[in-house]
Design a protein around this motif. Sequence first.
Motif, PDB file in Angstrom:
ATOM      1  N   CYS A  42     -40.443   6.268  -5.301  1.00 15.26           N
ATOM      2  CA  CYS A  42     -39.024   6.204  -4.939  1.00 15.26           C
ATOM      3  C   CYS A  42     -38.714   6.761  -3.555  1.00 15.26           C
ATOM      4  N   THR A  43     -39.511   7.698  -3.051  1.00 11.18           N
ATOM      5  CA  THR A  43     -39.320   8.259  -1.711  1.00 11.18           C
ATOM      6  C   THR A  43     -40.684   8.467  -1.078  1.00 11.18           C
ATOM      7  N   GLY A  87     -36.988  -0.300  -3.176  1.00 15.35           N
ATOM      8  CA  GLY A  87     -36.043  -0.844  -2.219  1.00 15.35           C
ATOM      9  C   GLY A  87     -36.612  -1.032  -0.827  1.00 15.35           C
ATOM     10  N   ARG A  91     -35.757   3.331   2.218  1.00 12.01           N
ATOM     11  CA  ARG A  91     -34.478   3.095   1.529  1.00 12.01           C
ATOM     12  C   ARG A  91     -33.907   4.403   0.992  1.00 12.01           C
ATOM     13  N   TYR A  92     -34.767   5.211   0.362  1.00 15.71           N
ATOM     14  CA  TYR A  92     -34.324   6.484  -0.200  1.00 15.71           C
ATOM     15  C   TYR A  92     -35.217   7.601   0.326  1.00 15.71           C
ATOM     16  N   PHE A 109     -32.407  10.482  -2.166  1.00 10.48           N
ATOM     17  CA  PHE A 109     -32.473   9.769  -3.440  1.00 10.48           C
ATOM     18  C   PHE A 109     -31.522  10.369  -4.469  1.00 10.48           C
ATOM     19  N   ALA A 112     -28.232   8.738  -4.407  1.00  8.41           N
ATOM     20  CA  ALA A 112     -28.202   7.287  -4.588  1.00  8.41           C
ATOM     21  C   ALA A 112     -27.387   6.905  -5.818  1.00  8.41           C
ATOM     22  N   GLU A 116     -27.369   0.914  -8.375  1.00 10.54           N
ATOM     23  CA  GLU A 116     -27.878   0.243  -7.182  1.00 10.54           C
ATOM     24  C   GLU A 116     -29.385   0.424  -7.057  1.00 10.54           C
ATOM     25  N   ALA A 117     -29.842   1.660  -7.243  1.00 15.67           N
ATOM     26  CA  ALA A 117     -31.281   1.923  -7.176  1.00 15.67           C
ATOM     27  C   ALA A 117     -32.015   1.205  -8.299  1.00 15.67           C
ATOM     28  N   HIS A 120     -32.964  -2.438  -7.654  1.00 13.90           N
ATOM     29  CA  HIS A 120     -34.206  -2.674  -6.911  1.00 13.90           C
ATOM     30  C   HIS A 120     -35.409  -2.661  -7.860  1.00 13.90           C
ATOM     31  N   VAL A 153     -33.175   6.270 -12.962  1.00 11.65           N
ATOM     32  CA  VAL A 153     -33.291   4.918 -12.419  1.00 11.65           C
ATOM     33  C   VAL A 153     -34.231   4.072 -13.266  1.00 11.65           C
TER      34      VAL A 153
END
Length: 286
Positions: A42-43, A87, A91-92, A109, A112, A116-117, A120, A153
């Motif tokens: 995610c990051t 994403g 993105r994050y 993140f 976020a 929306e997350a 993705h 998420v």
Amino acid sequence: MTEPPARRLLLVHAHPDDESINNGATMARYAAEGARVTLVTCTLGERGEVIPAELQHLTGAALGVYRRSELTAAMRALGVEDFRLLGGAGRYQDSGMMGLADNDDPACFWQADVDEAAAHLVEVITEVRPHVLVTYDDNGGYGHPDHIQAHRVAMRAADLAAEAGWTIPKIYWNRVPRTVGEQAFERLAGALPGLPFDRSGVLDDVPGVVADERITTEIDGTAYAGAKAAAMRAHATQITVAEPYFALSNQLAQPLFVNEYYELVRGERGAPGRETDLFAGVGETS
């Protein structure tokens, strides 16, 4: 037209290195067995603390770029070809530890929008159609904001994907049985009495430690211990590996678990007692 692999595993993690620590042996096993293993990170861990002195100049975006290269090397060690950033790259961003001002950064993140997350991630789910999803519990294992958000998420994406037509048959959370953790720390304390850690309450800092009875699944990673250790070593900014233990930037020793443990939270258990296969009971679903 090439048929998709009969077994497909999706893992959702917060930062590069989380996957190797938690699931390295599992990922290596299923990749070796021909399953499709997909990792979504995610990051890029832009706010991680860097261990080697020669790399401590790396911060922010530059650290994220470097950690992405570490992730690539780790996936090579595990034999995993499909790994992605939620994403797309950048993105994050990493949210830092809970309670810091970093948590308020609009780009992080933690800030976020979950739907929306999750959208993705739904794109990945509808493409890959995984039979198994692995992620964290609702506390992110140990309370890190990015881990908590990854849980939110992943679980939301599973719901949205089901509405869109693909229900993931089994969802697991990463776990460590308390008895296994206690015994592992005792072995470390006996073999290496000079290790720098306080054994009183030390398991409170190990992600996902729960009562033994909550464990539904145990993956024997003995044959893939070397691959897991190599993947962890690839994340050199974050991890020091000296089997049978490793340390993060706090320099506190933790056992390097060869067997990996899970709690099934959605889906049907595929065997009485503890499962030994995440795909137990799934069958060859299209």
